[in-house]
Design a protein around this motif. Sequence first.
Motif, mmCIF file in Angstrom:
data_model
loop_
_atom_site.group_PDB
_atom_site.id
_atom_site.type_symbol
_atom_site.label_atom_id
_atom_site.label_comp_id
_atom_site.label_asym_id
_atom_site.label_seq_id
_atom_site.Cartn_x
_atom_site.Cartn_y
_atom_site.Cartn_z
ATOM 1 N N ARG A 207 13.376 -3.221 2.146
ATOM 2 C CA ARG A 207 14.253 -2.562 3.128
ATOM 3 C C ARG A 207 14.590 -3.520 4.255
ATOM 4 O O ARG A 207 13.872 -4.491 4.496
ATOM 5 N N ARG A 208 15.683 -3.218 4.973
ATOM 6 C CA ARG A 208 16.069 -4.002 6.136
ATOM 7 C C ARG A 208 15.797 -3.186 7.402
ATOM 8 O O ARG A 208 16.090 -1.991 7.449
ATOM 9 N N PRO A 209 15.256 -3.814 8.445
ATOM 10 C CA PRO A 209 14.984 -3.079 9.688
ATOM 11 C C PRO A 209 16.269 -2.502 10.288
ATOM 12 O O PRO A 209 17.348 -3.091 10.177
ATOM 13 N N LEU A 210 16.152 -1.350 10.927
ATOM 14 C CA LEU A 210 17.277 -0.803 11.675
ATOM 15 C C LEU A 210 17.668 -1.770 12.786
ATOM 16 O O LEU A 210 16.811 -2.385 13.428
ATOM 17 N N HIS A 211 18.956 -1.885 13.034
ATOM 18 C CA HIS A 211 19.404 -2.847 14.047
ATOM 19 C C HIS A 211 18.966 -2.441 15.449
ATOM 20 O O HIS A 211 18.818 -3.289 16.336
ATOM 21 N N ILE B 3 6.886 -6.460 8.382
ATOM 22 C CA ILE B 3 7.462 -6.385 7.038
ATOM 23 C C ILE B 3 6.310 -6.328 6.037
ATOM 24 O O ILE B 3 5.500 -7.251 5.949
ATOM 25 N N SER B 4 6.243 -5.247 5.285
ATOM 26 C CA SER B 4 5.152 -5.041 4.344
ATOM 27 C C SER B 4 5.198 -6.039 3.198
ATOM 28 O O SER B 4 6.246 -6.592 2.858
ATOM 29 N N LYS B 5 4.052 -6.251 2.580
ATOM 30 C CA LYS B 5 3.987 -7.044 1.358
ATOM 31 C C LYS B 5 4.398 -6.208 0.145
ATOM 32 O O LYS B 5 4.600 -6.741 -0.946
ATOM 33 N N LEU B 6 4.500 -4.897 0.335
ATOM 34 C CA LEU B 6 4.786 -3.976 -0.763
ATOM 35 C C LEU B 6 6.173 -3.374 -0.624
ATOM 36 O O LEU B 6 6.670 -3.157 0.480
ATOM 37 N N ALA B 7 6.807 -3.093 -1.759
ATOM 38 C CA ALA B 7 8.101 -2.428 -1.774
ATOM 39 C C ALA B 7 7.901 -0.919 -1.655
ATOM 40 O O ALA B 7 6.783 -0.406 -1.741
ATOM 41 N N THR B 8 9.002 -0.217 -1.470
ATOM 42 C CA THR B 8 8.951 1.230 -1.233
ATOM 43 C C THR B 8 8.152 1.957 -2.308
ATOM 44 O O THR B 8 7.257 2.752 -2.009
ATOM 45 N N GLN B 9 8.461 1.700 -3.572
ATOM 46 C CA GLN B 9 7.804 2.438 -4.644
ATOM 47 C C GLN B 9 6.328 2.082 -4.774
ATOM 48 O O GLN B 9 5.523 2.917 -5.191
ATOM 49 N N GLN B 10 5.948 0.873 -4.417
ATOM 50 C CA GLN B 10 4.523 0.513 -4.418
ATOM 51 C C GLN B 10 3.781 1.281 -3.327
ATOM 52 O O GLN B 10 2.662 1.753 -3.528
ATOM 53 N N LEU B 11 4.414 1.409 -2.180
ATOM 54 C CA LEU B 11 3.789 2.162 -1.085
ATOM 55 C C LEU B 11 3.685 3.643 -1.411
ATOM 56 O O LEU B 11 2.758 4.319 -0.983
ATOM 57 N N ARG B 12 4.637 4.158 -2.201
ATOM 58 C CA ARG B 12 4.698 5.593 -2.477
ATOM 59 C C ARG B 12 3.790 6.036 -3.626
ATOM 60 O O ARG B 12 3.757 7.220 -3.956
ATOM 61 N N GLN B 13 3.083 5.145 -4.232
ATOM 62 C CA GLN B 13 2.219 5.547 -5.346
ATOM 63 C C GLN B 13 1.140 6.510 -4.848
ATOM 64 O O GLN B 13 0.476 6.265 -3.854
ATOM 65 N N GLY B 14 0.963 7.609 -5.578
ATOM 66 C CA GLY B 14 -0.021 8.608 -5.181
ATOM 67 C C GLY B 14 0.595 9.656 -4.272
ATOM 68 O O GLY B 14 1.805 9.773 -4.143
ATOM 69 N N ASP B 15 -0.286 10.442 -3.634
ATOM 70 C CA ASP B 15 0.205 11.527 -2.782
ATOM 71 C C ASP B 15 0.408 11.044 -1.349
ATOM 72 O O ASP B 15 0.301 9.856 -1.044
ATOM 73 N N ALA B 16 0.724 11.985 -0.446
ATOM 74 C CA ALA B 16 1.023 11.622 0.939
ATOM 75 C C ALA B 16 -0.187 11.029 1.648
ATOM 76 O O ALA B 16 -0.038 10.176 2.530
ATOM 77 N N ASP B 17 -1.399 11.459 1.290
ATOM 78 C CA ASP B 17 -2.598 10.870 1.885
ATOM 79 C C ASP B 17 -2.756 9.416 1.446
ATOM 80 O O ASP B 17 -3.155 8.550 2.230
ATOM 81 N N ALA B 18 -2.416 9.143 0.183
ATOM 82 C CA ALA B 18 -2.537 7.776 -0.331
ATOM 83 C C ALA B 18 -1.599 6.835 0.413
ATOM 84 O O ALA B 18 -1.974 5.720 0.785
ATOM 85 N N ILE B 19 -0.349 7.269 0.640
ATOM 86 C CA ILE B 19 0.592 6.406 1.345
ATOM 87 C C ILE B 19 0.140 6.204 2.785
ATOM 88 O O ILE B 19 0.326 5.138 3.374
ATOM 89 N N LEU C 86 25.482 5.449 -0.313
ATOM 90 C CA LEU C 86 24.187 5.861 -0.848
ATOM 91 C C LEU C 86 23.059 5.295 -0.001
ATOM 92 O O LEU C 86 22.972 4.095 0.214
ATOM 93 N N SER C 87 22.195 6.160 0.501
ATOM 94 C CA SER C 87 21.034 5.710 1.254
ATOM 95 C C SER C 87 20.109 4.911 0.346
ATOM 96 O O SER C 87 19.885 5.266 -0.811
ATOM 97 N N ALA C 88 19.558 3.817 0.892
ATOM 98 C CA ALA C 88 18.628 2.992 0.099
ATOM 99 C C ALA C 88 17.433 3.802 -0.361
ATOM 100 O O ALA C 88 16.821 3.504 -1.387
ATOM 101 N N ASP C 89 17.114 4.861 0.372
ATOM 102 C CA ASP C 89 15.951 5.671 0.021
ATOM 103 C C ASP C 89 16.183 6.505 -1.237
ATOM 104 O O ASP C 89 15.248 7.056 -1.799
ATOM 105 N N LEU C 90 17.444 6.608 -1.677
ATOM 106 C CA LEU C 90 17.762 7.475 -2.814
ATOM 107 C C LEU C 90 17.979 6.710 -4.107
ATOM 108 O O LEU C 90 18.377 7.281 -5.111
ATOM 109 N N ILE C 91 17.715 5.405 -4.116
ATOM 110 C CA ILE C 91 17.772 4.623 -5.353
ATOM 111 C C ILE C 91 16.345 4.239 -5.699
ATOM 112 O O ILE C 91 15.747 3.390 -5.054
#
Length: 586
Positions: free
Chosen positions: A52-56, A93-109, A375-380
């Motif tokens: 992802r890119r930071p908000l300006h 800036i995380s070392k992980l991409a969105t889907q890597q961070l999202r693995q598991g439930d909300a507590d896991a993230i 398309l929001s980046a969050d929806l791909i």
Amino acid sequence: MSVVRRIAVTLSCALCMLTLIEPAHAGTKTWDGKSDTTRIEVTAVYFVPADRRPLHDWRDRIEYFCKRIEQFHTREFEGQSELKVRVPAEPLISKLATQQLRQGDADAIFFRTLQEAETATTFGTTKTAAFPILLVFTDINWRPLDDFYRLKPENGRLIFEGNESGGQHFPGAASGGSRATMLSDRGVGWGLVSADGWRVPCRGSDCVIYHEGCGHTVGLPHPEPADSTVMSQAQYTGWISESSINKEQKIRLGWEPRELPETEQSKLFTAFRAVPEPAMPKPGEPVMLKLDWPENAVVQTLRVRYQTSLEGPWIDAPQQWDGDRPETASLGRFDRDTPISYRADAVLKNGATAELWGYLQVMQDSAVRPQPLALSADLIVPDDQDSLLLIESHDLNRDDVDLLQAIDLNTAWAQGKWEKENGKLISPKEYGARIELPFVPTGDYRLTLIVEPLDEPNALVLGHRIADQRFLTLFSFAQEDKFVSAVENIDGRNVGNETTFTGSLFRKDRLSQVIVTVRAKSVTMSVDGQTIVRWQGTGGQLSLSDYWATPDERALFVGSYQCRYRVHRMTVEQLSQQAPPSSEQP
């Protein structure tokens, strides 16, 4: 209830059974009585996944919320506990991409994000007199959500997900996933506010940030029974300045009731409101903010701004009024269904200042939510089978043409060897690669692509026609140590003309949405929701160099330059049916 909160509530209930012992010295403490909270220091980190890119304007947003929670804490604890927030100079800036961070439930993230943030910031490694809290403002939600439009993907459609009452929007989407806990054995607090809780400032977003970042992190549980205070239902009723901390909870933390005179600053903080009127305006209808002030307030300046895209600019709406203070502020009129973020900055003649951010939606029909063109980046997102699930940003109209399906590689004119793989078009890696598309525009149109660079990114080229002139739009051409984009040619000038945008747009193996809207007197280029070029002129100013020519001068084309692109989607929407004469002047 989440695991984190269930632990916190269980702990708080157990502690309620203990005999309350007065602290040995003056000052407030955490809920368990172990840590001194006379001084609290919050480290507020902007956490951005690798893809992802930071908000300006991320710093503006986070500093606004930090100031709000500091003022609230000062008012509620009357100086018995001091809260200060520190914001690092750069995003994490995380070392992980969105889907890597999202693995598991909300507590896991939650734990995955906080552990990485703590390691990266060395939080908690230095002994301090203040109670330390690590508060992460993450750029994503637990599950896909376009937080500006408040839409989530469901069965291939975008469905509204948010909290709304009487047209007013409050935070709390189920896809959000904000979390917090107090690590009693270490004497620190961890809080996470998901994108839904802060990126778009709904009325009550500041309540979420205090609730997670300064409430649960010192052990405060949810009050039972529920009430309208900040640790309960405040985020669904108003800004944090309209809320409070439950009196019994404050006493339990060591606060002692006092009668202190209000300052001019605290009066303005408590009284100032800027509520949209009407709450749900229609396109073309004037949009106002109903303003509330302290008694006898004399306003020196009032600055009002609005934004219709997270990636777009803040636009000033000039204000005028008679008398000591304005009763309303004007945002203007909006010609289409759209979400709007707004911010109002006030300075009184007595020196007191206030700032409020809010959100509303302009819509013709309350049953039909505004839909994004970009398309929001969050929806791909990749699905469980490692293929790609593309959530459409809007329903295809009957007149939309699916160009991917229409291309026949056996008959289409092409430069270089183009391929199709599982319905996706793949360009060759060579100079000047291009292929004609089976579409001839007859008026205004919008071309939309989902593209994925398979090599280190270089130029993506889209060939267009306006009236009887051809031209191209150039995206992310690698030029020395930078990337440039532009409309070519304008008055005979290619990249370097007045439309040139400098900045990286694509990343290898990451999908991006590209939209070009061509009208009689304008060309607009956008990538992943960010408008990078907005040109106005006439067709007669545009031309195509011989290098990019194709046999059919009427047709659109797609091309690339020393980079393979996989095209996952390519559609064209005809916006009008008559092509204007090229001689027409603006």
